[in-house]
Design a protein around this motif. Sequence first.
Motif, PDB file in Angstrom:
ATOM      1  N   UNK A  24       0.829  -1.208   0.000  1.00 25.99           N
ATOM      2  CA  UNK A  24       0.000   0.000   0.000  1.00 25.99           C
ATOM      3  C   UNK A  24       0.865   1.260   0.000  1.00 25.99           C
ATOM      4  N   UNK A  25       0.579   2.122  -0.976  1.00 25.88           N
ATOM      5  CA  UNK A  25       1.255   3.411  -1.087  1.00 25.88           C
ATOM      6  C   UNK A  25       0.350   4.495  -0.508  1.00 25.88           C
ATOM      7  N   UNK A  66      -6.677   1.017  -4.642  1.00 19.37           N
ATOM      8  CA  UNK A  66      -6.209   0.397  -3.404  1.00 19.37           C
ATOM      9  C   UNK A  66      -7.142  -0.781  -3.123  1.00 19.37           C
ATOM     10  N   UNK A  67      -6.576  -1.902  -2.742  1.00 16.78           N
ATOM     11  CA  UNK A  67      -7.380  -3.088  -2.497  1.00 16.78           C
ATOM     12  C   UNK A  67      -6.698  -3.977  -1.480  1.00 16.78           C
ATOM     13  N   UNK A  68      -7.366  -5.060  -1.133  1.00 17.92           N
ATOM     14  CA  UNK A  68      -6.789  -6.040  -0.221  1.00 17.92           C
ATOM     15  C   UNK A  68      -6.529  -7.324  -0.987  1.00 17.92           C
ATOM     16  N   UNK A  69      -5.441  -8.000  -0.636  1.00 14.43           N
ATOM     17  CA  UNK A  69      -5.077  -9.243  -1.299  1.00 14.43           C
ATOM     18  C   UNK A  69      -5.913 -10.407  -0.797  1.00 14.43           C
ATOM     19  N   UNK A  72      -4.889 -15.113   3.701  1.00  9.53           N
ATOM     20  CA  UNK A  72      -3.921 -16.154   4.001  1.00  9.53           C
ATOM     21  C   UNK A  72      -4.243 -16.679   5.397  1.00  9.53           C
ATOM     22  N   UNK A  73      -4.425 -17.986   5.502  1.00 13.15           N
ATOM     23  CA  UNK A  73      -4.750 -18.601   6.782  1.00 13.15           C
ATOM     24  C   UNK A  73      -3.459 -19.057   7.456  1.00 13.15           C
ATOM     25  N   UNK A  74      -3.291 -18.649   8.714  1.00 12.59           N
ATOM     26  CA  UNK A  74      -2.145 -19.081   9.516  1.00 12.59           C
ATOM     27  C   UNK A  74      -2.706 -20.013  10.586  1.00 12.59           C
ATOM     28  N   UNK A  75      -2.341 -21.287  10.520  1.00  8.91           N
ATOM     29  CA  UNK A  75      -2.861 -22.277  11.460  1.00  8.91           C
ATOM     30  C   UNK A  75      -1.703 -22.908  12.206  1.00  8.91           C
ATOM     31  N   UNK A  76      -1.767 -22.821  13.527  1.00  8.98           N
ATOM     32  CA  UNK A  76      -0.717 -23.413  14.365  1.00  8.98           C
ATOM     33  C   UNK A  76      -1.333 -24.521  15.208  1.00  8.98           C
ATOM     34  N   UNK A  83      -3.472 -27.756  21.601  1.00 14.51           N
ATOM     35  CA  UNK A  83      -3.267 -26.349  21.213  1.00 14.51           C
ATOM     36  C   UNK A  83      -3.528 -26.180  19.725  1.00 14.51           C
ATOM     37  N   UNK A  84      -4.497 -25.335  19.425  1.00 16.14           N
ATOM     38  CA  UNK A  84      -4.789 -24.979  18.043  1.00 16.14           C
ATOM     39  C   UNK A  84      -5.031 -23.478  17.999  1.00 16.14           C
ATOM     40  N   UNK A  85      -4.469 -22.829  16.984  1.00 16.85           N
ATOM     41  CA  UNK A  85      -4.674 -21.394  16.823  1.00 16.85           C
ATOM     42  C   UNK A  85      -4.834 -21.102  15.346  1.00 16.85           C
ATOM     43  N   UNK A  86      -5.914 -20.439  14.986  1.00 16.68           N
ATOM     44  CA  UNK A  86      -6.194 -20.103  13.601  1.00 16.68           C
ATOM     45  C   UNK A  86      -6.228 -18.581  13.480  1.00 16.68           C
ATOM     46  N   UNK A  87      -5.495 -18.074  12.510  1.00 18.52           N
ATOM     47  CA  UNK A  87      -5.416 -16.635  12.301  1.00 18.52           C
ATOM     48  C   UNK A  87      -5.430 -16.377  10.800  1.00 18.52           C
ATOM     49  N   UNK A  88      -5.991 -15.264  10.397  1.00 24.57           N
ATOM     50  CA  UNK A  88      -6.033 -14.912   8.991  1.00 24.57           C
ATOM     51  C   UNK A  88      -5.389 -13.555   8.766  1.00 24.57           C
ATOM     52  N   UNK A  89      -4.969 -13.319   7.522  1.00 23.75           N
ATOM     53  CA  UNK A  89      -4.332 -12.042   7.187  1.00 23.75           C
ATOM     54  C   UNK A  89      -4.649 -11.684   5.742  1.00 23.75           C
ATOM     55  N   UNK A  90      -4.979 -10.394   5.521  1.00 25.91           N
ATOM     56  CA  UNK A  90      -5.175  -9.872   4.163  1.00 25.91           C
ATOM     57  C   UNK A  90      -4.262  -8.674   4.009  1.00 25.91           C
ATOM     58  N   UNK A  91      -3.353  -8.753   3.058  1.00 30.14           N
ATOM     59  CA  UNK A  91      -2.375  -7.684   2.825  1.00 30.14           C
ATOM     60  C   UNK A  91      -3.034  -6.519   2.091  1.00 30.14           C
ATOM     61  N   UNK A  92      -2.729  -5.300   2.520  1.00 28.84           N
ATOM     62  CA  UNK A  92      -3.206  -4.108   1.822  1.00 28.84           C
ATOM     63  C   UNK A  92      -2.302  -3.846   0.636  1.00 28.84           C
TER      64      UNK A  92
END
Length: 138
Positions: A24-25, A66-69, A72-76, A83-92
């Motif tokens: 993102x600029x 400008x948009x979001x990608x 991406x799911x981050x699963x540990x 122990x389970x942890x689920x996290x998501x991320x969208x890059x700008x």
Amino acid sequence: MYAIVEIAGQQFKVSKDLKVYVHRLATEEGSKVTFDKVLLVDDNGTITLGAPAVEGASVEAKVLQHLKGDKVIVFKKKRRKGFKKKNGHRQSLTQIVIEGITLGAVKKAAKKEAAPVADEAEAPKKAPKAKKEETTEE
């Protein structure tokens, strides 16, 4: 003609009319952006390499949107521990289109002056320290 340019900390190989997704600029949609950190320029087989950047060269681009990608799911998981942890991320992201590559005043590799090198060669060198002779008593 293409160039390798650094945009928002990443290097991209760009050419005219190419659409690129970059981090993102901080500019508005529809505005023009100029990138001065051009690392390499290829002009029909003539390659100009910068050290670290080519002086006078720049890349002009226009911000499309400008948009979001994609998400991406981050699963540990740690087995047998529960122990389970689920996290998501969208890059700008920002989508830009390259409008042109400007070489500016590209200078050929200038020869360094011979005077400083000659001064170093003519300067008297320091004599190495004389080693003390070791005497051995027998």
